[in-house]
Design an enzyme around this catalytic site. Structure first.
Site, mmCIF file in Angstrom:
data_model
loop_
_atom_site.group_PDB
_atom_site.id
_atom_site.type_symbol
_atom_site.label_atom_id
_atom_site.label_comp_id
_atom_site.label_asym_id
_atom_site.label_seq_id
_atom_site.Cartn_x
_atom_site.Cartn_y
_atom_site.Cartn_z
ATOM 1 N N THR A 208 27.303 61.550 70.177
ATOM 2 C CA THR A 208 26.420 60.507 70.693
ATOM 3 C C THR A 208 25.981 60.822 72.124
ATOM 4 O OG1 THR A 208 28.290 59.201 71.509
ATOM 5 C CG2 THR A 208 27.482 58.707 69.296
ATOM 6 N N ASN A 210 25.558 59.193 75.611
ATOM 7 C CA ASN A 210 26.114 58.058 76.347
ATOM 8 C C ASN A 210 25.101 57.634 77.413
ATOM 9 O OD1 ASN A 210 27.970 56.165 77.270
ATOM 10 N ND2 ASN A 210 28.949 57.622 78.656
ATOM 11 N N GLU A 260 25.825 53.846 73.196
ATOM 12 C CA GLU A 260 25.947 55.200 72.648
ATOM 13 C C GLU A 260 24.985 55.369 71.481
ATOM 14 O OE1 GLU A 260 30.525 56.445 73.394
ATOM 15 O OE2 GLU A 260 30.207 54.830 71.941
#
Length: 324
Positions: A208, A210, A260
C-alpha cells in the site's frame, strides 16, 4: 497578505480596477463554480480584473474554535484549484490569514476596504454568501443597497440548489461519497506525500501507499472503512485502487490513523512522491479480524469487489480529478 483593518492600507495605484468575490470557498464546489464564472463574465464585460479573496483557514477557527468545521481541502489545495480555475480572464487569488482583528469588520468595512485599497468596482456574491461581522443577518438585496451607498455594483450569482460546503461536509462525514461528488462536481479526494510506513501491507501480499496529510488534525475524513478509489500518480497516470482509512485494529500496537491505498495492477516504487486519492464509494466499515490471515483474505475479497464496482463509475469522474 492583506491588512486586518481596511483603514490601515493605502490604495495600490498600480492595480487595475477589479471585480471581486469574498468567501471561504471550502471544497470549491459546483455552487462556488457558478460564482467564479459569474465573476469572470461580469469582469470581462466591464474590463475589470476578477479577484477572489479567501482565507487560509475557516474564519470560525478564530471566531468560535469550538464550532469550526474540519475542512474539505487544505489551504494549498484551495489556492491551487482557484488559481487554475478555467475562466477568462484568469482569476487573481488573494488568500488572507484570518485574524482576531478581522472579527469586528462589518460588511460596510469590508466593502469600503475593497473599494479603497484594492480598486474594486464590482462585487459578486452567492445566494448564501455573506461576509462581515453583521453578514449573517443580511440578505443579498442589503448588500446591493450597501454597495450602491458606497458606489459599488453588487451582482448576485445564480442559485445552485443543494450545493454548499456544509452539505458536502455532511456527505463526506456520513460516508456518502456519491452525494459528495455530486455537490463538489468531482470525487472527494485526498492528496499528499507517500511516506514510508511499516510495510505490513506488503507482508500480507497487498503493498500500500501510505498517504501523509500534514494537516490531518484539521482535515475532514470520511468514516473509517474500506473505499473504492481511483489514484492519480505524480506523473498523471490513473489507477483503480482500494483505500483503507482507519486505525488498523487487527494490527496490534498500531492505533494511529492511517490512509493506505492499494493500487490495482500496479507494482512500482512510488515512495516520496505525491499522489491524489479520489474516494468513489464506501465498500465496508473497518473491522477487527481474528488473525492476519483472515485480514489478508478480506483484503483479497475487497480487491475482487473493487474490480466489480469500478465499471459503474464513469471515466469522466477520473478526468475531473485535481492534480496531486
Amino acid at each position: 497578505m492583506q491588512p486586518t483593518n481596511p483603514t490601515d492600507a493605502a490604495t495600490d495605484m498600480t492595480a487595475p480596477p477589479a471585480a471581486a468575490t469574498v468567501g471561504t470557498f471550502d471544497g470549491v464546489h459546483r455552487g462556488h463554480a457558478v460564482v467564479l464564472r459569474t465573476l469572470a463574465a461580469e469582469a470581462r464585460r466591464r474590463g475589470l480584473q476578477p479577484m477572489v479573496i479567501t482565507f487560509d483557514a475557516h474564519p470560525l477557527s478564530v471566531i468560535a474554535p469550538e464550532r469550526a468545521p474540519r475542512t474539505l481541502m487544505s489551504a494549498s489545495e484551495k489556492l491551487a484549484m482557484l488559481t487554475r480555475f478555467d475562466v477568462t480572464p484568469p482569476l487573481e487569488v488573494r488568500m488572507l490569514h484570518f485574524t482576531p482583528g478581522m472579527m469586528g469588520l462589518t460588511a460596510h468595512d469590508w466593502m469600503r476596504h475593497l473599494r479603497d485599497t484594492l480598486g474594486v468596482r464590482l462585487i459578486v456574491i452567492g445566494y448564501d454568501n455573506t461576509f462581515g461581522s453583521d453578514g449573517r443577518a443580511m440578505q443579498p438585496e442589503q448588500y446591493v443597497a450597501l454597495g450602491r451607498e458606497l458606489g459599488l455594483e453588487v451582482v448576485v450569482a445564480p442559485v445552485v440548489e443543494g450545493c454548499s460546503s456544509s452539505r458536502a461536509r455532511r456527505a463526506v462525514a456520513g460516508g456518502d461519497m456519491k452525494l459528495a461528488a455530486e455537490i463538489l462536481g468531482r470525487p472527494f479526494s485526498l492528496g499528499g506525500h507517500v511516506g514510508r510506513g511499516d510495510r505490513i501491507g506488503r507482508t500480507l501480499g497487498f503493498p500500500t501507499a501510505n498517504l501523509m496529510l500534514p494537516d490531518l488534525d484539521s482535515r475532514l475524513l470520511p468514516p473509517n472503512g474500506v473505499y473504492l478509489s481511483r489514484t492519480r500518480l505524480h506523473d498523471g497516470r490513473l489507477y483503480d485502487s482500494v483505500t483503507n482509512i482507519g486505525v488498523r485494529p487487527t494490527i496490534e500496537g498500531h492505533p494511529e490513523m492511517r490512509i493506505e491505498t492499494h493500487l490495482l495492477d500496479f507494482d512500482e516504487d512510488i515512495y516520496d512522491t505525491d499522489i491524489r486519492v479520489c474516494l468513489l464509494e464506501r465498500m465496508r466499515p473497518e473491522r477487527k479480524f481474528a488473525s492476519r490471515d483472515e485480514l489478508s483474505r478480506a483484503i483479497a475479497a475487497d480487491k475482487d469487489e473493487a474490480r466489480r464496482r469500478t465499471s459503474t463509475h464513469e471515466a469522466t469522474q477520473a478526468a475531473a480529478m485535481p492534480q496531486p
